[in-house]
Every structure is written in structure tokens, then in C-alpha cells.
Design an enzyme around this catalytic site. Structure first.
Site, PDB file in Angstrom:
ATOM      1  N   THR A  67       0.742  -1.083   0.065  1.00 39.02           N
ATOM      2  CA  THR A  67      -0.061  -0.149  -0.128  1.00 39.02           C
ATOM      3  C   THR A  67       0.806   1.279   0.049  1.00 39.02           C
ATOM      4  O   THR A  67       0.276   2.270  -0.435  1.00 39.02           O
ATOM      5  CB  THR A  67      -1.094  -0.042   1.294  1.00 39.02           C
ATOM      6  N   HIS A  98       6.834  21.886  -2.202  1.00 40.47           N
ATOM      7  CA  HIS A  98       5.941  22.223  -0.662  1.00 40.47           C
ATOM      8  C   HIS A  98       6.767  21.574   0.543  1.00 40.47           C
ATOM      9  O   HIS A  98       6.710  22.272   1.680  1.00 40.47           O
ATOM     10  CB  HIS A  98       4.404  22.428  -0.464  1.00 40.47           C
ATOM     11  N   HIS A 133       7.543  27.492   2.815  1.00 39.23           N
ATOM     12  CA  HIS A 133       7.724  26.064   3.164  1.00 39.23           C
ATOM     13  C   HIS A 133       8.627  25.684   3.804  1.00 39.23           C
ATOM     14  O   HIS A 133       8.702  24.708   4.820  1.00 39.23           O
ATOM     15  CB  HIS A 133       7.658  25.339   1.883  1.00 39.23           C
TER      16      HIS A 133
END
Ligand code: RB5
Length: 144
Positions: A67, A98, A133
Site C-alpha cells: 500500500t 512544498h 514552506h
């Protein structure tokens, strides 16, 4: 030639090998942390050495499990690692721009091969934008 670390468990093995081939063609020097077969193995045992290597050399990495979730949880235990589980190219671009993500996590049972390659290329081509950021990343590192 820039070094790129890559690792997977058994569920990510086939996608890892596909990405290794494609990334070598693109000129990346790949450090493959395993797994080296489809035999069942535990994803943290691959994630931790890969993250330690990135903490040492300041490069980037890719971690693949079924996953992508287990790899991202394990990788984000490391203070130097910002691991982003991405299922779209936009996730990958923004994770770099970011979040200055230095590890891309992929879910081989979730994301098809072609999309996984496109996500990987988008991640590797994108650059951190800094500025506000960077402040937010600093805040991640100081918050308790
Ligand atoms: C292995 O079966 C699977 O649990 C692993 O690849 C991963 O998806 C865990 O998060």
C-alpha cells in the site's frame, strides 16, 4: 551521477525492479536496499537502513510496499526523513515543491506500473520552493 536509494518488501519487489531499470536508463545511480526476491519480508527492515543512508548522504529515496502505508510510517520515524505516499503525479510534485519530501512511497498493490513510473519521474524532476514552506518544515521539526 546522483545516487538514488530504493527499497521494497516482497509486495513491491516487481515494481522496484521495473523502476530500477527505467531510472538507470534516465542516468540515476541506484543503490538497491532490497528486497531481492518475491519471498515474504518485513518492510521496516528495508525502510530503516535506507533512511539511515539518506540521513548520511543527503540524497533521496523510494520505498515500495503493498500500500505504501507501512513504508511511509516507518520512514517518517526518522527525524531527517520526510516521506510522502503519493498516488498521483500532483502529489509527487507538491511533495517536493512544498514539503521537500526526500522519500517517495508507492503502493504497488494500489498504483499501476505506468502511473508509478510517472509519479516517480514527477517526484525526481520537482524542486523544493523554500520560503514559507521551509518555515513550515522547521515547525514540523520543532513541534512536540
Ligand atoms: C504485505 O502484505 C503488506 O502488508 C505490506 O506490503 C504493506 O502494504 C504494509 O503497509
Amino acid at each position: 551521477m546522483e545516487v538514488l536509494h530504493i527499497g521494497s518488501d516482497h509486495a513491491g519487489y516487481q515494481l522496484k525492479m521495473l523502476l530500477v531499470g527505467e531510472l538507470e536508463k534516465l542516468g540515476w545511480k541506484i543503490n538497491d536496499h532490497g528486497s531481492h526476491s518475491r519471498e515474504s519480508c518485513d518492510y521496516p527492515l528495508v525502510a530503516h537502513p535506507l533512511c539511515n543512508a539518506i540521513a548520511q548522504d543527503g540524497s533521496m529515496g523510494i520505498l515500495i510496499c503493498g500500500t505504501g502505508i507501512g513504508m511511509s510510517i516507518a520512514a517518517n520515524r526518522h527525524p531527517e526523513i520526510r516521506a510522502a505516499l503519493c498516488t498521483t503525479e500532483l502529489h509527487a510534485r507538491l511533495a517536493r515543491r512544498h514539503n521537500d519530501a526526500n522519500v517517495l512511497c508507492l503502493g504497488a498493490r494500489i498504483t499501476g506500473d505506468e502511473l508509478a513510473l510517472a509519479i516517480t519521474v514527477a517526484f525526481l524532476e520537482s524542486k523544493f520552493e523554500g520560503g514559507r514552506h521551509q518555515r513550515r518544515i522547521d515547525e514540523i521539526n520543532t513541534a512536540k
